[in-house]
Structures are given as C-alpha cells and as structure tokens.
Design a protein around this motif. Structure first.
Motif, PDB file in Angstrom:
ATOM      1  N   VAL A 120     -17.381 -13.086 -29.682  1.00  0.00           N
ATOM      2  CA  VAL A 120     -16.066 -12.563 -30.056  1.00  0.00           C
ATOM      3  C   VAL A 120     -15.103 -13.709 -30.372  1.00  0.00           C
ATOM      4  O   VAL A 120     -14.269 -13.602 -31.280  1.00  0.00           O
ATOM      5  N   VAL A 121     -15.219 -14.825 -29.636  1.00  0.00           N
ATOM      6  CA  VAL A 121     -14.338 -15.972 -29.881  1.00  0.00           C
ATOM      7  C   VAL A 121     -14.495 -16.456 -31.317  1.00  0.00           C
ATOM      8  O   VAL A 121     -13.509 -16.712 -32.020  1.00  0.00           O
ATOM      9  N   PHE A 122     -15.741 -16.562 -31.793  1.00  0.00           N
ATOM     10  CA  PHE A 122     -15.979 -17.049 -33.151  1.00  0.00           C
ATOM     11  C   PHE A 122     -15.611 -16.008 -34.192  1.00  0.00           C
ATOM     12  O   PHE A 122     -15.094 -16.344 -35.255  1.00  0.00           O
ATOM     13  N   ARG A 123     -15.872 -14.751 -33.911  1.00  0.00           N
ATOM     14  CA  ARG A 123     -15.488 -13.702 -34.852  1.00  0.00           C
ATOM     15  C   ARG A 123     -13.971 -13.657 -35.014  1.00  0.00           C
ATOM     16  O   ARG A 123     -13.446 -13.509 -36.126  1.00  0.00           O
ATOM     17  N   ALA A 124     -13.251 -13.783 -33.894  1.00  0.00           N
ATOM     18  CA  ALA A 124     -11.786 -13.770 -33.956  1.00  0.00           C
ATOM     19  C   ALA A 124     -11.270 -14.986 -34.720  1.00  0.00           C
ATOM     20  O   ALA A 124     -10.344 -14.878 -35.539  1.00  0.00           O
ATOM     21  N   ILE A 222     -17.631 -27.078 -32.580  1.00  0.00           N
ATOM     22  CA  ILE A 222     -17.587 -25.675 -33.001  1.00  0.00           C
ATOM     23  C   ILE A 222     -18.980 -25.188 -33.381  1.00  0.00           C
ATOM     24  O   ILE A 222     -19.425 -24.117 -32.941  1.00  0.00           O
ATOM     25  N   THR A 223     -19.705 -25.963 -34.187  1.00  0.00           N
ATOM     26  CA  THR A 223     -21.043 -25.559 -34.608  1.00  0.00           C
ATOM     27  C   THR A 223     -21.990 -25.489 -33.420  1.00  0.00           C
ATOM     28  O   THR A 223     -22.784 -24.541 -33.293  1.00  0.00           O
ATOM     29  N   ALA A 224     -21.937 -26.482 -32.531  1.00  0.00           N
ATOM     30  CA  ALA A 224     -22.827 -26.505 -31.373  1.00  0.00           C
ATOM     31  C   ALA A 224     -22.592 -25.298 -30.467  1.00  0.00           C
ATOM     32  O   ALA A 224     -23.540 -24.635 -30.033  1.00  0.00           O
ATOM     33  N   THR A 225     -21.327 -24.995 -30.205  1.00  0.00           N
ATOM     34  CA  THR A 225     -21.010 -23.857 -29.347  1.00  0.00           C
ATOM     35  C   THR A 225     -21.370 -22.549 -30.025  1.00  0.00           C
ATOM     36  O   THR A 225     -21.789 -21.591 -29.370  1.00  0.00           O
ATOM     37  N   ALA A 226     -21.228 -22.504 -31.358  1.00  0.00           N
ATOM     38  CA  ALA A 226     -21.585 -21.286 -32.091  1.00  0.00           C
ATOM     39  C   ALA A 226     -23.077 -21.000 -31.980  1.00  0.00           C
ATOM     40  O   ALA A 226     -23.485 -19.844 -31.833  1.00  0.00           O
ATOM     41  N   PHE A 227     -23.907 -22.027 -32.032  1.00  0.00           N
ATOM     42  CA  PHE A 227     -25.344 -21.814 -31.891  1.00  0.00           C
ATOM     43  C   PHE A 227     -25.690 -21.301 -30.505  1.00  0.00           C
ATOM     44  O   PHE A 227     -26.548 -20.424 -30.351  1.00  0.00           O
ATOM     45  N   VAL A 228     -25.032 -21.830 -29.489  1.00  0.00           N
ATOM     46  CA  VAL A 228     -25.283 -21.360 -28.129  1.00  0.00           C
ATOM     47  C   VAL A 228     -24.887 -19.898 -27.987  1.00  0.00           C
ATOM     48  O   VAL A 228     -25.564 -19.104 -27.319  1.00  0.00           O
ATOM     49  N   ALA A 229     -23.786 -19.514 -28.640  1.00  0.00           N
ATOM     50  CA  ALA A 229     -23.263 -18.155 -28.485  1.00  0.00           C
ATOM     51  C   ALA A 229     -23.954 -17.135 -29.381  1.00  0.00           C
ATOM     52  O   ALA A 229     -24.173 -15.991 -28.971  1.00  0.00           O
ATOM     53  N   LEU A 230     -24.313 -17.526 -30.611  1.00  0.00           N
ATOM     54  CA  LEU A 230     -24.748 -16.552 -31.610  1.00  0.00           C
ATOM     55  C   LEU A 230     -26.242 -16.546 -31.887  1.00  0.00           C
ATOM     56  O   LEU A 230     -26.780 -15.531 -32.330  1.00  0.00           O
TER      57      LEU A 230
END
Length: 341
Positions: A120-124, A222-230
């Motif tokens: 949700v953090v990245f979508r927002a 941002i990219t690293a955290t996005a991979f962990v989340a998505l």
C-alpha cells in the motif's frame, strides 16, 4: 461423492461457489451472501478452494485458509479460457474450479496482511507521483498560453512558480488565482511524497534483505524495499530468467512453425517493479555514457559500443532482475564481475 475442489467467484455481496469431486464431476452450485461465506466453508470438509487473484482475494484466502482448506489463487487471464459460452457468475465459478484442477496451472502466492500493507505504501506513493506530474503538466500548459516557457523536468518547476508569483507578470488575476491553487496542491503533494519516502527509507535501513539488494548498481532504497514488499518468494521461480519474464522484461514471442519471432518486451507482471528497474538501469547507463564504465571491457561497455541506449537499458534491467532473484534465492551481496579478457 465428496467434494475435492471448490471454485469461488468473488463479488461485493453475492458470491458463487462451484464444487466438484476429484474426477471433475459437479457436486453443487451455490450462491452465498457475503456474511455466509465463512459459515459455509466451515461446514465443508478440508479441500482445495480456488479463487481468481482479484480485489479481496488475499483477504478471503487468509480467512478461508484458517478453516483448514488449501487455497489457490489463479490469475484471471488463466481462468478466462475455461469459461464456456456466456459469462456469468455460475460459469465463472465453474471455470475457476476447472482451471484449479489442471496439473500445469500457475498460481499466485497468498500475501499476508503485513505484505499487503507494505504494498500500500508504494501504491499510495505512485498515485501521489502521478498526481504531481499532472499538476506540473497543467501549470506548464497554462503558463505556456501566456508565453511563460521553462525547460522540462520537475527541477525547473521552481522557475514556473517564480514567474507565477512575480507581481510584475502580466497574468490575469482570474488565471493567477487558479494557478496559485495548483501550486498549493503541488507543494502539498511534494510534502506527502517526502513523508512516504522517509517511511520507505526507514524500512530499507531496518530490513536486511533490502540492504543486500541495495548493493546492486541501480537499485536504491525505494527499489530494494519495493522488491521485498511486492515480489513473491524467490522459490516461486526456478531461475532468474523466469523472474525476469514475470516482470515483463523479456521479448514477446510470436513464434510458429519452428521460426523464432521475438518482439518488444512483454510488459507482463508487476509493473511497479519493472518501472523501478528501468529507472535504475537508465541511471546506470547515463552515468556510464558520461563517465565511462569500470572496469574497461565490461558487459555494459561492450553493449553501449554497439547497441542503442534504450535497448541497453532494457537489457540491463533484465540483468538486474536476474541478479535480484539470485540474491533473494541464495543470499549474499552483489559482487561486481571481473572484466572480460
């Protein structure tokens, strides 16, 4: 005959369930009100419950899974070929049930509530960035009507705002009032995006996997955290090429008769991760073209010497995706390859 597979077509209020035995013979077709779904599955023997991976699917997968059932989520595109003739809830539930029984069917991993919260953090943030771009384009377009032109890019928006707030400018008061509201909106969006960036940076510092991924050139917090989340679990894919294909960074095939015909990238899979990889690869290529590559004779140097920049960017993004998978699947940190002899 005992039911072995239940296909559940999700909806806002009225769900449709289709039960079949191991041979695929229909056992029941039943409509369920939203408040009766869990009660119905609590009375069923433990079996396979299949749903399309759509809005609310992960929530229902978690709740029904707590009752002892095995849950499979199927991409909607893989269910569509099993719909016979007319499309309705009954036909959809039957198609889901039939698709789930195919031995080669691919499924979507069920996400936890925490994983969805991270997404949700990245979508927002994506939504706010798009809105900021819309406001910038609106400001640029409206001020261009009055002869105010500045170079493109968010970094030059300050010049637009200075022209707008200059009391000596010849902007009509009605236009100035409306454009000042857009500027206020832009500043508010900037503030909210920075607030989310701080949260993402905090997650990147605290997460060991994100810190390991950030060692890859072109992969930032941002990219690293996005991979962990998505991204799904690395074990979902047999190799890095499969992961890159899931991200849509491989060519679309239109092959037939033994003739290989490859087109543009498929752009399938998680578009947020694909876009972040492309942005990161673009930064690496831009740096390499301006300051050269190290070491000399590297893969990137050879590609830039004989291929167009955009092709190199996509190829590098594919390479980065495979590297990300390797770190997720095998651990460790990124090690730069030695120069070719």
């Amino acid at each position: 005959m005992e039911v072995s597979t239940i296909g559940l077509d999700l909806a806002k209020n009225v769900f449709q369930a289709h039960g079949a035995n191991a041979a695929g013979v229909t056992i029941f077709r039943k409509q369920l009100r939203r408040n009766k779904v869990l009660e119905f599955f609590a009375k069923q023997p433990a079996c396979l419950v299949a749903m399309e991976a759509c809005a609310g699917a992960h929530h229902w997968a978690r709740e029904i899974g707590k009752l002892g059932h095995t849950i499979h989520l199927i991409p909607p595109a893989y269910v569509k070929p099993f719909v016979k003739r007319q499309k309705n809830d009954t036909a959809d539930a039957e198609a889901i049930c039939e698709a789930a029984q195919r031995p080669t069917m691919r499924f979507v991993a069920v996400k936890s509530a925490e994983q969805q919260a991270s997404a949700v953090v990245f979508r927002a943030r994506d939504l706010l960035v798009r809105q900021r771009t819309q406001v910038i384009n609106a400001l640029r377009g409206h001020l261009a009507e009055y002869g105010v032109i500045v170079p493109q890019g968010p970094s030059h928006v300050v010049k637009l705002i200075e022209q707008l707030e200059d009391p000596s400018s010849e902007l009509p008061e009605a236009a100035r009032l409306a454009l000042e509201l857009l500027v206020d909106t832009l500043r508010l969006l900037d503030h909210r995006i920075k607030h989310l960036d701080v949260e993402i940076a905090r997650r990147a510092r605290e997460d060991k996997t994100a810190r390991r991924l950030a060692t890859i050139p072109g992969v930032g917090p941002i990219t690293a955290t996005a991979f962990v989340a998505l991204a799904p679990a690395a074990t979902t894919f047999k190799k890095g090429r499969d992961f890159a294909a899931w991200l849509g960074l491989t060519p679309r095939q239109r092959s037939t008769g033994g003739k290989q015909k490859l087109g543009a990238t498929s752009k399938m899979g998680e578009r947020t991760l694909r876009r972040l990889l492309i942005i990161g690869a673009c930064a690496v290529v831009r740096h390499a073209r301006r300051r050269g590559t190290s070491p000399q004779g590297s893969w990137l140097a050879r590609m830039l010497s004989r291929k167009p920049p955009m092709l190199v960017i996509v190829a590098l993004a594919n390479k980065m995706a495979r590297t990300v998978w390797a770190l997720l699947a095998k651990g460790g940190v990124y090690q730069a390859p030695a120069a070719a002899a």
